[in-house]
Design an enzyme around this catalytic site. Structure first.
Site, mmCIF file in Angstrom:
data_model
loop_
_atom_site.group_PDB
_atom_site.id
_atom_site.type_symbol
_atom_site.label_atom_id
_atom_site.label_comp_id
_atom_site.label_asym_id
_atom_site.label_seq_id
_atom_site.Cartn_x
_atom_site.Cartn_y
_atom_site.Cartn_z
ATOM 1 C CB ALA A 46 -0.933 0.007 1.202
ATOM 2 N N PRO B 245 2.911 4.535 -0.657
ATOM 3 C CG PRO B 245 3.138 6.657 -1.599
ATOM 4 C CD PRO B 245 3.301 5.193 -1.920
ATOM 5 N N GLY C 191 -1.679 6.211 -1.641
ATOM 6 C CA GLY C 191 -2.587 6.915 -2.544
ATOM 7 C C GLY C 191 -3.718 6.031 -3.053
ATOM 8 C CE LYS C 192 -1.812 2.249 -8.042
ATOM 9 N NZ LYS C 192 -0.489 2.842 -7.764
ATOM 10 C CG ASP D 297 6.832 -10.745 3.438
ATOM 11 O OD1 ASP D 297 6.376 -10.526 2.294
ATOM 12 O OD2 ASP D 297 7.907 -11.334 3.638
ATOM 13 C CB CYS E 33 4.257 2.080 -11.843
ATOM 14 S SG CYS E 33 5.587 1.749 -10.663
#
Length: 435
Positions: free
Chosen positions: A257, A259, A261-262, A305, A373
């Site tokens: 997750a 930082p 944003g999603k 993890d 990404c």
């Protein structure tokens, strides 16, 4: 001679930290800690610009360094790269200052014997009006490596995949400075624009990303976030959340997750989001984002993890997997010099492990969204195909009408490309587990 400015000293420290293995943004943050905002902005331009055009700069320096840049002491090469960027790209810096400050910088760096070398190379650069680069038509790989400032192995991959013209468009897109985008939360786009306008901040909608707003200069991210509840997020990342099409009220697990944003975007429509990441330091940013918006009750943070997630099955799982990040070289220009071809294979193995663990966290009838990404086939389409080939009870289920059809490939997977959309690159595949 005057001492080098604080900004130049910090820039040299950031490049040294990068050579030692730190990510570019972390290296810059450490080197500029406590610096006043205007000086930090100047230093960021120098550091990120040097990362962005390092290949071009090295090609120019090779025309003056007798035995080539590879023969130079690392500190000396860093000083030369910083000085060359000032001469080539920073018109606000007088040439004499770029040269003289570089000479003092190399002395301060503990290599005083190289002062004459640095002075001679930069003086010769300053006197030459233009430099020779390989011709794109004759040798596109060499041109995109030198003028385009990208590693040869990546240029060759991209030309092989998309052709030389599309590869050039991608390289040119990567060399642009990134724009500032936000994703408003808990307010409509129209209301967010009204609040920004009231704060005298100009914004624009993004045609292909309905949840995104482009913030126009000179407004900063801090100013925009003070005016409207939002997260700083590239439209490509916002599209991944929209493509996920998580049902309202669903319980969602975001397995990588930070930082955040999603996770915040998912929480805008879902019931509750459990955000997990292996890094405690990075998870603090998730908590800070949630608390800033007032969503501490919507987003829970867990250090875990992703290969061994401590969760019961939930309605939906997002796995935004660790990857080479080749779609974010505009935003993280150091990445092109950090990533190697071997990283693709090693990350693919990790991605398979994470996918298998994520699948076990999905309820029967639930949804698993795999995203990266990266632009690389081995990290994207091939990972999904491998996952589906090894399992029964899972199907690819693109969401109907969630994103523009021209953002989807033939199989219905999300594919955002910098050379087409002018934003970061992103890939996502939405998978349904049989009930």
């Amino acid at each position: 001679m005057p001492q080098p400015t604080v900004g130049r000293q910090a820039a040299l420290e950031a490049l040294a930290r990068f050579r030692e293995g730190e990510l570019g943004d972390r290296a810059l943050d450490a080197a500029t800690h406590g610096m006043e905002p205007r000086e930090r902005a100047w230093t960021q331009e120098l550091v990120y610009g040097t990362f962005r055009l390092r290949g071009r700069i090295d090609h120019v320096l090779n025309q003056f360094a007798r035995d080539g840049v590879d023969s130079l002491h690392p500190e000396v090469l860093d000083v030369l790269r910083l000085g060359a960027y000032q001469l080539l790209e920073m018109g606000s810096v007088p040439p004499y200052a770029a040269v003289s400050q570089s000479v003092e910088l190399v002395r301060m760096a503990g290599v005083p014997r190289a002062a004459g070398l640095v002075n001679g190379i930069l003086q010769n650069m300053q006197r030459r009006p233009q430099f020779a680069f390989p011709d794109f038509g004759h040798d596109p790989v060499a041109h995109l490596e030198a003028w385009g400032s990208h590693p040869r192995w990546l240029v060759q991959r991209w030309i092989g995949r998309w052709g030389r013209d599309a590869a050039r468009a991608l390289v040119e897109a990567n060399n642009l400075r990134p724009e500032l985008y936000i994703r408003p939360l808990d307010v409509s786009i129209d209301e967010a624009r009204a609040r920004l306008a009231a704060a005298e901040i100009e914004s624009e909608t993004v045609d292909f990303s309905p949840d995104s707003l482009r913030i126009l200069p000179p407004a900063s991210a801090a100013q925009a976030l003070a005016a409207v509840p939002a997260v700083v997020q590239d439209p490509a990342a916002a599209l991944v959340v929209r493509y996920a099409a998580v049902p309202a009220g669903a319980t969602v697990l975001d397995l990588a997750a930070a930082p955040g944003g999603k996770a915040m975007g998912l929480a805008d429509g879902a019931g509750r989001v459990a955000a997990a990441d292996l890094s405690a330091r990075r998870m603090r940013r998730v908590v800070e984002n949630a608390e800033r918006i007032g969503w501490g009750d919507r987003v829970g943070a867990v250090v875990a993890d992703g290969r061994r997630p401590p969760f019961r099955p939930v309605d939906a799982v997002l796995l935004d997997a660790p990857c080479t990040g080749t779609g974010t070289f505009r935003r993280h220009p150091d990445g092109r010099w950090r990533v190697t071809e071997d990283d693709i294979a090693s990350l693919a193995r990790l991605q398979d492990e994470l996918l298998a663990a994520a699948a076990a966290c999905v309820k029967p009838g639930g949804v698993l969204v795999y995203s990266t990404c990266s632009l690389e086939h081995e990290e994207n389409e091939l990972r999904v195909e491998t996952f589906l080939a090894g399992r029964t009870g899972w199907t690819l289920e693109p969401p109907a009408g969630a994103v523009d059809a021209d953002l989807l490939d033939d199989a219905g997977r999300l594919c955002v490309l910098p050379q087409r959309q002018g934003v970061d690159g992103a890939f996502a595949a939405r998978l349904r587990r049989a009930a």
